[in-house]
Design an enzyme around this catalytic site. Sequence first.
Site, short mmCIF file in Angstrom:
data_model
loop_
_atom_site.label_atom_id
_atom_site.label_comp_id
_atom_site.label_asym_id
_atom_site.label_seq_id
_atom_site.Cartn_x
_atom_site.Cartn_y
_atom_site.Cartn_z
N GLN A 79 4.65 -3.31 -13.32
CA GLN A 79 4.76 -2.50 -14.53
C GLN A 79 6.00 -3.01 -15.27
OE1 GLN A 79 3.59 -0.92 -17.00
NE2 GLN A 79 2.52 0.47 -15.62
N THR A 83 -7.18 -6.25 -19.70
CA THR A 83 -7.17 -4.90 -19.13
C THR A 83 -8.58 -4.29 -19.11
OG1 THR A 83 -6.78 -3.75 -21.19
CG2 THR A 83 -4.83 -4.50 -20.00
N TYR A 84 -8.68 -3.21 -18.34
CA TYR A 84 -9.96 -2.54 -18.12
C TYR A 84 -9.75 -1.04 -18.32
CZ TYR A 84 -14.37 -1.52 -15.78
OH TYR A 84 -15.63 -1.11 -15.50
N GLY A 86 -6.26 2.53 -11.25
CA GLY A 86 -6.71 3.13 -12.52
C GLY A 86 -6.25 4.58 -12.58
N ASP A 87 -6.20 5.11 -13.79
CA ASP A 87 -5.76 6.51 -13.93
C ASP A 87 -6.98 7.40 -14.10
OD1 ASP A 87 -2.96 6.25 -13.74
OD2 ASP A 87 -3.03 5.16 -15.64
N GLN A 136 6.53 4.06 -29.39
CA GLN A 136 5.36 3.72 -28.58
C GLN A 136 5.78 3.34 -27.16
OE1 GLN A 136 3.52 0.13 -29.79
NE2 GLN A 136 1.52 0.69 -28.97
N HIS A 187 -9.15 -7.40 -15.08
CA HIS A 187 -8.68 -6.21 -14.38
C HIS A 187 -9.90 -5.38 -13.99
CE1 HIS A 187 -4.44 -6.11 -16.43
NE2 HIS A 187 -4.86 -7.34 -16.20
N LYS A 197 -1.05 -3.13 0.36
CA LYS A 197 -2.05 -3.76 -0.54
C LYS A 197 -1.68 -5.20 -0.86
CE LYS A 197 -0.42 -1.78 -4.97
NZ LYS A 197 -0.80 -0.93 -6.11
N GLU A 242 -0.86 -10.71 -21.27
CA GLU A 242 -1.89 -9.67 -21.04
C GLU A 242 -2.41 -9.16 -22.38
OE1 GLU A 242 -1.28 -6.99 -17.81
OE2 GLU A 242 -1.87 -5.29 -19.06
P1 FAD Z 1 -2.77 2.48 -6.07
O1 FAD Z 1 -2.29 1.26 -5.41
O2 FAD Z 1 -4.05 3.08 -5.60
O3 FAD Z 1 -1.59 3.57 -5.98
C1 FAD Z 1 -1.65 4.79 -6.69
C2 FAD Z 1 -0.80 5.84 -5.97
O4 FAD Z 1 -1.42 6.14 -4.72
C3 FAD Z 1 0.61 5.38 -5.63
O5 FAD Z 1 1.46 6.49 -5.73
C4 FAD Z 1 0.50 4.90 -4.19
O6 FAD Z 1 1.75 4.96 -3.49
C5 FAD Z 1 -0.49 5.91 -3.64
N1 FAD Z 1 -1.27 5.40 -2.48
C6 FAD Z 1 -1.79 4.17 -2.33
N2 FAD Z 1 -2.46 4.09 -1.16
C7 FAD Z 1 -2.36 5.30 -0.57
C8 FAD Z 1 -2.85 5.86 0.64
N3 FAD Z 1 -3.58 5.14 1.51
N4 FAD Z 1 -2.57 7.17 0.91
C9 FAD Z 1 -1.83 7.93 0.07
N5 FAD Z 1 -1.33 7.45 -1.10
C10 FAD Z 1 -1.60 6.15 -1.43
N6 FAD Z 1 -4.80 0.81 -15.54
C11 FAD Z 1 -6.05 0.73 -16.06
O7 FAD Z 1 -6.75 1.75 -16.13
N7 FAD Z 1 -6.57 -0.45 -16.54
C12 FAD Z 1 -5.85 -1.61 -16.47
O8 FAD Z 1 -6.33 -2.67 -16.88
C13 FAD Z 1 -4.52 -1.57 -15.90
N8 FAD Z 1 -3.79 -2.69 -15.79
C14 FAD Z 1 -2.57 -2.63 -15.16
C15 FAD Z 1 -1.86 -3.82 -14.97
C16 FAD Z 1 -0.64 -3.81 -14.33
C17 FAD Z 1 0.12 -5.11 -14.11
C18 FAD Z 1 -0.07 -2.56 -13.87
C19 FAD Z 1 1.28 -2.53 -13.22
C20 FAD Z 1 -0.77 -1.38 -14.07
C21 FAD Z 1 -2.03 -1.40 -14.70
N9 FAD Z 1 -2.79 -0.23 -14.87
C22 FAD Z 1 -4.04 -0.31 -15.43
C23 FAD Z 1 -2.25 1.08 -14.47
C24 FAD Z 1 -2.69 1.49 -13.05
O9 FAD Z 1 -4.09 1.58 -12.95
C25 FAD Z 1 -2.07 2.86 -12.80
O10 FAD Z 1 -0.66 2.74 -12.65
C26 FAD Z 1 -2.66 3.65 -11.67
O11 FAD Z 1 -2.20 5.00 -11.76
C27 FAD Z 1 -2.25 3.16 -10.29
O12 FAD Z 1 -2.74 1.93 -10.03
P2 FAD Z 1 -2.38 1.19 -8.65
O13 FAD Z 1 -3.23 -0.01 -8.64
O14 FAD Z 1 -0.91 1.04 -8.48
O15 FAD Z 1 -2.93 2.30 -7.62
#
Ligand code: FAD
Length: 278
Positions: free
Chosen positions: A179, A52-53, A112-113, A215, A81, A169, A21
Amino acid sequence: MLYAVARISDLLASGRTFSFEFFPPKNEAGWLSLGRAISELEPLAPDFISVTYGAGGGTRTKTADLVSWVRRQTAITPMAHLTCQGHTRADVISMLTDYKAEGIENILALGGDPPKEGYGHAPSDYVYSLDLVEEVREFGDFAIGVAAHPELHPRSPDRSSDRAHLAAKLAAADFAITQFFFDVEHYLAMIDDLEKLGVSKPVLPGLMPIGNLGQVSRMAHMSGAEVPRWVVERMERAGDDLDEAQRIGVDIASELGARLLELGAPGLHIYTPNRSWA
Ligand code: FAD
Protein backbone atom coordinates in the site's frame (compact mmCIF):
# COMPACT_ATOMS: atom_id res chain seq x y z
CA MET A 1 2.89 -9.24 -33.60
CA LEU A 2 2.75 -10.10 -29.88
CA TYR A 3 5.73 -9.07 -27.75
CA ALA A 4 7.24 -11.52 -25.27
CA VAL A 5 5.99 -11.12 -21.69
CA ALA A 6 7.88 -11.87 -18.52
CA ARG A 7 7.09 -13.37 -15.14
CA ILE A 8 7.55 -10.69 -12.52
CA SER A 9 9.25 -13.26 -10.25
CA ASP A 10 11.92 -13.78 -12.97
CA LEU A 11 12.34 -10.02 -13.45
CA LEU A 12 12.83 -9.56 -9.70
CA ALA A 13 15.32 -12.42 -9.59
CA SER A 14 17.48 -10.64 -12.16
CA GLY A 15 17.29 -7.07 -10.87
CA ARG A 16 15.14 -4.16 -9.78
CA THR A 17 11.76 -3.56 -11.37
CA PHE A 18 9.98 -0.32 -12.13
CA SER A 19 6.21 -0.50 -12.68
CA PHE A 20 2.93 1.42 -12.90
CA GLU A 21 -0.60 0.69 -11.71
CA PHE A 22 -3.75 1.64 -13.64
CA PHE A 23 -7.46 1.11 -13.17
CA PRO A 24 -9.93 0.19 -15.94
CA PRO A 25 -11.61 3.38 -17.23
CA LYS A 26 -15.37 3.75 -16.88
CA ASN A 27 -16.09 5.31 -20.27
CA GLU A 28 -14.82 6.00 -23.78
CA ALA A 29 -13.11 9.27 -22.80
CA GLY A 30 -11.33 7.47 -19.95
CA TRP A 31 -10.06 4.77 -22.35
CA LEU A 32 -8.76 7.42 -24.75
CA SER A 33 -6.92 9.28 -22.02
CA LEU A 34 -5.50 6.07 -20.54
CA GLY A 35 -4.30 4.96 -24.00
CA ARG A 36 -2.51 8.32 -24.28
CA ALA A 37 -0.98 7.97 -20.79
CA ILE A 38 0.31 4.46 -21.53
CA SER A 39 1.79 5.50 -24.87
CA GLU A 40 3.53 8.42 -23.14
CA LEU A 41 4.93 6.07 -20.48
CA GLU A 42 5.93 3.17 -22.76
CA PRO A 43 9.23 4.85 -23.83
CA LEU A 44 10.31 4.71 -20.14
CA ALA A 45 10.29 0.90 -20.59
CA PRO A 46 8.50 -0.06 -17.36
CA ASP A 47 9.02 -3.72 -16.39
CA PHE A 48 5.30 -4.24 -15.91
CA ILE A 49 1.91 -2.57 -15.64
CA SER A 50 -0.66 -3.80 -13.15
CA VAL A 51 -4.42 -3.42 -13.60
CA THR A 52 -6.81 -3.14 -10.64
CA TYR A 53 -9.97 -5.17 -10.18
CA GLY A 54 -13.24 -3.93 -8.68
CA ALA A 55 -13.93 -6.09 -5.61
CA GLY A 56 -17.02 -8.21 -6.13
CA GLY A 57 -16.40 -8.42 -9.86
CA GLY A 58 -17.68 -4.96 -10.84
CA THR A 59 -14.82 -4.45 -13.30
CA ARG A 60 -14.26 -8.11 -14.14
CA THR A 61 -14.46 -7.77 -17.90
CA LYS A 62 -12.94 -4.29 -17.90
CA THR A 63 -9.85 -5.53 -16.04
CA ALA A 64 -9.50 -8.39 -18.51
CA ASP A 65 -10.04 -5.96 -21.44
CA LEU A 66 -7.31 -3.60 -20.22
CA VAL A 67 -4.86 -6.41 -19.44
CA SER A 68 -5.43 -7.85 -22.95
CA TRP A 69 -5.06 -4.41 -24.51
CA VAL A 70 -1.68 -3.93 -22.81
CA ARG A 71 -0.66 -7.46 -23.86
CA ARG A 72 -1.65 -6.96 -27.51
CA GLN A 73 -0.88 -3.30 -28.13
CA THR A 74 2.30 -2.65 -26.12
CA ALA A 75 5.66 -4.26 -25.34
CA ILE A 76 4.94 -4.05 -21.58
CA THR A 77 4.26 -7.08 -19.38
CA PRO A 78 0.80 -6.84 -17.76
CA MET A 79 -0.39 -8.15 -14.38
CA ALA A 80 -4.08 -8.70 -13.55
CA HIS A 81 -5.40 -8.05 -10.02
CA LEU A 82 -7.93 -10.59 -8.73
CA THR A 83 -9.93 -10.52 -5.47
CA CYS A 84 -11.54 -13.12 -3.19
CA GLN A 85 -14.67 -11.04 -2.62
CA GLY A 86 -17.70 -12.15 -4.63
CA HIS A 87 -16.09 -15.09 -6.45
CA THR A 88 -16.82 -18.76 -6.56
CA ARG A 89 -14.10 -21.24 -7.42
CA ALA A 90 -15.71 -21.68 -10.87
CA ASP A 91 -15.44 -17.90 -11.53
CA VAL A 92 -11.77 -17.85 -10.62
CA ILE A 93 -10.90 -20.94 -12.68
CA SER A 94 -12.72 -19.44 -15.66
CA MET A 95 -10.81 -16.13 -15.34
CA LEU A 96 -7.45 -17.91 -14.93
CA THR A 97 -8.20 -20.06 -17.98
CA ASP A 98 -8.94 -16.93 -20.04
CA TYR A 99 -5.82 -15.16 -18.78
CA LYS A 100 -3.67 -18.17 -19.61
CA ALA A 101 -5.13 -18.33 -23.13
CA GLU A 102 -4.35 -14.63 -23.54
CA GLY A 103 -0.70 -15.20 -22.52
CA ILE A 104 -0.96 -13.39 -19.17
CA GLU A 105 1.71 -14.63 -16.74
CA ASN A 106 1.15 -12.54 -13.59
CA ILE A 107 -1.66 -12.33 -11.02
CA LEU A 108 -1.92 -10.11 -7.93
CA ALA A 109 -4.06 -12.17 -5.50
CA LEU A 110 -6.01 -9.92 -3.10
CA GLY A 111 -8.62 -10.10 -0.39
CA GLY A 112 -10.59 -7.21 -1.83
CA ASP A 113 -12.91 -5.05 0.23
CA PRO A 114 -16.49 -6.07 1.05
CA PRO A 115 -19.02 -4.31 -1.22
CA LYS A 116 -20.66 -1.15 0.14
CA GLU A 117 -23.95 -1.69 1.92
CA GLY A 118 -26.88 -1.90 -0.47
CA TYR A 119 -24.70 -3.26 -3.31
CA GLY A 120 -25.55 -6.90 -2.61
CA HIS A 121 -23.11 -9.56 -1.64
CA ALA A 122 -22.25 -12.28 -4.14
CA PRO A 123 -21.10 -15.53 -2.50
CA SER A 124 -17.33 -16.13 -2.18
CA ASP A 125 -15.50 -19.45 -2.00
CA TYR A 126 -12.48 -17.61 -0.58
CA VAL A 127 -12.11 -15.66 2.65
CA TYR A 128 -8.49 -14.49 2.74
CA SER A 129 -6.02 -13.74 -0.01
CA LEU A 130 -3.95 -16.79 0.96
CA ASP A 131 -6.91 -18.97 -0.18
CA LEU A 132 -6.70 -17.29 -3.59
CA VAL A 133 -2.90 -17.58 -3.75
CA GLU A 134 -3.24 -21.32 -3.16
CA GLU A 135 -5.92 -21.61 -5.87
CA VAL A 136 -3.80 -19.75 -8.44
CA ARG A 137 -0.74 -21.81 -7.47
CA GLU A 138 -2.68 -25.04 -7.89
CA PHE A 139 -3.97 -23.87 -11.30
CA GLY A 140 -0.30 -23.49 -12.15
CA ASP A 141 2.01 -21.42 -14.23
CA PHE A 142 1.46 -17.86 -12.94
CA ALA A 143 3.83 -15.60 -11.02
CA ILE A 144 1.81 -14.53 -7.97
CA GLY A 145 1.97 -11.27 -6.04
CA VAL A 146 0.16 -10.25 -2.83
CA ALA A 147 -0.62 -6.96 -1.06
CA ALA A 148 1.39 -5.75 1.94
CA HIS A 149 0.38 -3.00 4.37
CA PRO A 150 3.43 -1.39 5.99
CA GLU A 151 1.18 0.52 8.44
CA LEU A 152 -0.92 -2.64 9.07
CA HIS A 153 -4.19 -3.55 7.37
CA PRO A 154 -7.09 -1.54 8.86
CA ARG A 155 -8.92 -4.79 9.78
CA SER A 156 -5.90 -6.30 11.57
CA PRO A 157 -6.46 -6.45 15.34
CA ASP A 158 -2.74 -6.14 16.12
CA ARG A 159 0.72 -5.99 14.59
CA SER A 160 1.76 -9.58 15.26
CA SER A 161 -1.31 -11.15 13.61
CA ASP A 162 -1.01 -8.74 10.65
CA ARG A 163 2.62 -9.70 10.11
CA ALA A 164 2.00 -13.42 10.66
CA HIS A 165 -0.74 -13.48 7.97
CA LEU A 166 1.42 -11.40 5.64
CA ALA A 167 4.37 -13.75 6.14
CA ALA A 168 2.17 -16.80 5.46
CA LYS A 169 0.76 -15.44 2.19
CA LEU A 170 4.10 -14.08 0.99
CA ALA A 171 5.74 -17.46 1.70
CA ALA A 172 3.15 -19.04 -0.66
CA ALA A 173 3.41 -16.24 -3.28
CA ASP A 174 6.40 -14.86 -5.22
CA PHE A 175 6.47 -11.19 -4.25
CA ALA A 176 4.42 -8.43 -2.60
CA ILE A 177 3.51 -4.84 -3.45
CA THR A 178 2.80 -2.41 -0.63
CA GLN A 179 0.00 0.00 0.00
CA PHE A 180 1.32 3.55 -0.45
CA PHE A 181 3.13 5.19 2.47
CA PHE A 182 5.21 8.32 3.01
CA ASP A 183 7.57 7.37 5.83
CA VAL A 184 10.38 5.02 4.85
CA GLU A 185 10.55 3.69 8.43
CA HIS A 186 7.16 1.93 8.00
CA TYR A 187 8.57 -0.05 5.06
CA LEU A 188 11.83 -0.90 6.82
CA ALA A 189 10.01 -2.06 9.98
CA MET A 190 7.77 -4.35 7.90
CA ILE A 191 10.76 -5.89 6.07
CA ASP A 192 12.44 -6.40 9.42
CA ASP A 193 9.33 -8.11 10.88
CA LEU A 194 9.11 -10.38 7.81
CA GLU A 195 12.77 -11.35 8.09
CA LYS A 196 12.26 -12.27 11.74
CA LEU A 197 9.41 -14.52 10.56
CA GLY A 198 11.79 -16.15 8.05
CA VAL A 199 10.36 -14.56 4.86
CA SER A 200 12.68 -12.63 2.56
CA LYS A 201 10.76 -12.57 -0.74
CA PRO A 202 10.82 -9.23 -2.61
CA VAL A 203 8.41 -6.54 -1.39
CA LEU A 204 7.98 -3.71 -3.90
CA PRO A 205 7.19 -0.36 -2.27
CA GLY A 206 4.09 1.33 -3.72
CA LEU A 207 4.52 5.09 -4.27
CA MET A 208 1.64 7.49 -4.69
CA PRO A 209 2.57 10.79 -6.35
CA ILE A 210 -0.01 13.18 -4.88
CA GLY A 211 -1.83 15.59 -7.14
CA ASN A 212 -4.69 16.46 -4.85
CA LEU A 213 -4.32 16.42 -1.08
CA GLY A 214 -8.03 15.88 -0.35
CA GLN A 215 -8.23 12.75 -2.49
CA VAL A 216 -5.06 11.24 -1.03
CA SER A 217 -6.21 11.90 2.55
CA ARG A 218 -9.46 10.03 1.81
CA MET A 219 -7.58 7.10 0.26
CA ALA A 220 -5.10 7.07 3.13
CA HIS A 221 -7.97 6.94 5.62
CA MET A 222 -9.49 3.92 3.82
CA SER A 223 -6.19 2.04 3.51
CA GLY A 224 -4.88 2.77 7.02
CA ALA A 225 -1.96 4.86 5.71
CA GLU A 226 -0.88 8.04 7.44
CA VAL A 227 -0.36 11.32 5.56
CA PRO A 228 2.34 12.97 7.70
CA ARG A 229 2.12 16.64 8.66
CA TRP A 230 5.25 17.49 6.60
CA VAL A 231 3.56 16.11 3.45
CA VAL A 232 0.45 18.22 4.09
CA GLU A 233 2.56 21.33 4.71
CA ARG A 234 4.58 20.87 1.53
CA MET A 235 1.44 20.27 -0.54
CA GLU A 236 -0.29 23.30 0.99
CA ARG A 237 2.45 25.53 -0.41
CA ALA A 238 0.90 24.99 -3.86
CA GLY A 239 -2.29 26.79 -2.83
CA ASP A 240 -4.78 26.57 -5.73
CA ASP A 241 -2.09 25.96 -8.35
CA LEU A 242 -2.82 22.40 -9.56
CA ASP A 243 0.35 22.12 -11.68
CA GLU A 244 2.47 23.17 -8.72
CA ALA A 245 0.64 20.65 -6.48
CA GLN A 246 1.43 17.86 -8.96
CA ARG A 247 5.07 19.00 -9.15
CA ILE A 248 5.40 18.92 -5.35
CA GLY A 249 3.63 15.53 -5.21
CA VAL A 250 6.07 14.10 -7.76
CA ASP A 251 9.04 15.58 -5.82
CA ILE A 252 7.87 13.94 -2.58
CA ALA A 253 7.40 10.55 -4.30
CA SER A 254 10.78 10.86 -6.10
CA GLU A 255 12.63 11.62 -2.87
CA LEU A 256 10.97 8.67 -1.15
CA GLY A 257 11.71 6.38 -4.12
CA ALA A 258 15.38 7.42 -4.23
CA ARG A 259 15.75 6.76 -0.50
CA LEU A 260 14.06 3.34 -0.80
CA LEU A 261 16.39 2.33 -3.64
CA GLU A 262 19.42 3.48 -1.61
CA LEU A 263 18.17 1.27 1.23
CA GLY A 264 17.95 -1.75 -1.07
CA ALA A 265 14.27 -1.90 -2.14
CA PRO A 266 13.82 -4.44 -4.98
CA GLY A 267 12.13 -1.85 -7.23
CA LEU A 268 9.38 0.78 -7.24
CA HIS A 269 5.68 0.46 -8.07
CA ILE A 270 3.95 3.74 -8.90
CA TYR A 271 0.24 4.30 -8.38
CA THR A 272 -0.97 6.54 -11.19
CA PRO A 273 -4.38 8.16 -11.37
CA ASN A 274 -4.28 6.87 -15.02
CA ARG A 275 -2.23 9.97 -15.88
CA SER A 276 1.35 10.09 -17.13
CA TRP A 277 2.39 13.12 -15.04
CA ALA A 278 2.42 10.85 -11.97
P1 FAD B 1 -5.87 -10.43 3.16
O1 FAD B 1 -4.49 -10.88 2.96
O2 FAD B 1 -6.96 -11.43 3.05
O3 FAD B 1 -5.93 -9.70 4.59
C1 FAD B 1 -7.08 -8.97 5.01
C2 FAD B 1 -7.13 -8.96 6.54
O4 FAD B 1 -7.37 -10.28 7.00
C3 FAD B 1 -5.83 -8.52 7.21
O5 FAD B 1 -6.16 -7.82 8.37
C4 FAD B 1 -5.13 -9.83 7.54
O6 FAD B 1 -4.22 -9.71 8.64
C5 FAD B 1 -6.33 -10.69 7.91
N1 FAD B 1 -6.09 -12.14 7.70
C6 FAD B 1 -5.46 -12.72 6.67
N2 FAD B 1 -5.48 -14.07 6.82
C7 FAD B 1 -6.15 -14.33 7.96
C8 FAD B 1 -6.51 -15.52 8.64
N3 FAD B 1 -6.17 -16.73 8.18
N4 FAD B 1 -7.23 -15.40 9.80
C9 FAD B 1 -7.58 -14.20 10.31
N5 FAD B 1 -7.25 -13.03 9.70
C10 FAD B 1 -6.56 -13.08 8.53
N6 FAD B 1 -8.56 -3.99 -3.76
C11 FAD B 1 -9.42 -4.26 -4.78
O7 FAD B 1 -10.62 -4.44 -4.54
N7 FAD B 1 -8.99 -4.31 -6.09
C12 FAD B 1 -7.68 -4.13 -6.41
O8 FAD B 1 -7.30 -4.21 -7.59
C13 FAD B 1 -6.74 -3.86 -5.35
N8 FAD B 1 -5.42 -3.71 -5.61
C14 FAD B 1 -4.56 -3.54 -4.57
C15 FAD B 1 -3.18 -3.47 -4.86
C16 FAD B 1 -2.26 -3.33 -3.83
C17 FAD B 1 -0.78 -3.27 -4.15
C18 FAD B 1 -2.71 -3.22 -2.47
C19 FAD B 1 -1.73 -3.01 -1.36
C20 FAD B 1 -4.07 -3.28 -2.18
C21 FAD B 1 -5.00 -3.46 -3.22
N9 FAD B 1 -6.37 -3.57 -2.97
C22 FAD B 1 -7.24 -3.81 -4.01
C23 FAD B 1 -6.91 -3.42 -1.61
C24 FAD B 1 -7.07 -4.77 -0.88
O9 FAD B 1 -7.96 -5.61 -1.57
C25 FAD B 1 -7.64 -4.44 0.49
O10 FAD B 1 -6.65 -3.81 1.29
C26 FAD B 1 -8.26 -5.60 1.23
O11 FAD B 1 -9.00 -5.08 2.34
C27 FAD B 1 -7.26 -6.58 1.83
O12 FAD B 1 -6.57 -7.22 0.87
P2 FAD B 1 -5.41 -8.26 1.26
O13 FAD B 1 -5.04 -8.91 -0.01
O14 FAD B 1 -4.36 -7.61 2.08
O15 FAD B 1 -6.27 -9.26 2.18
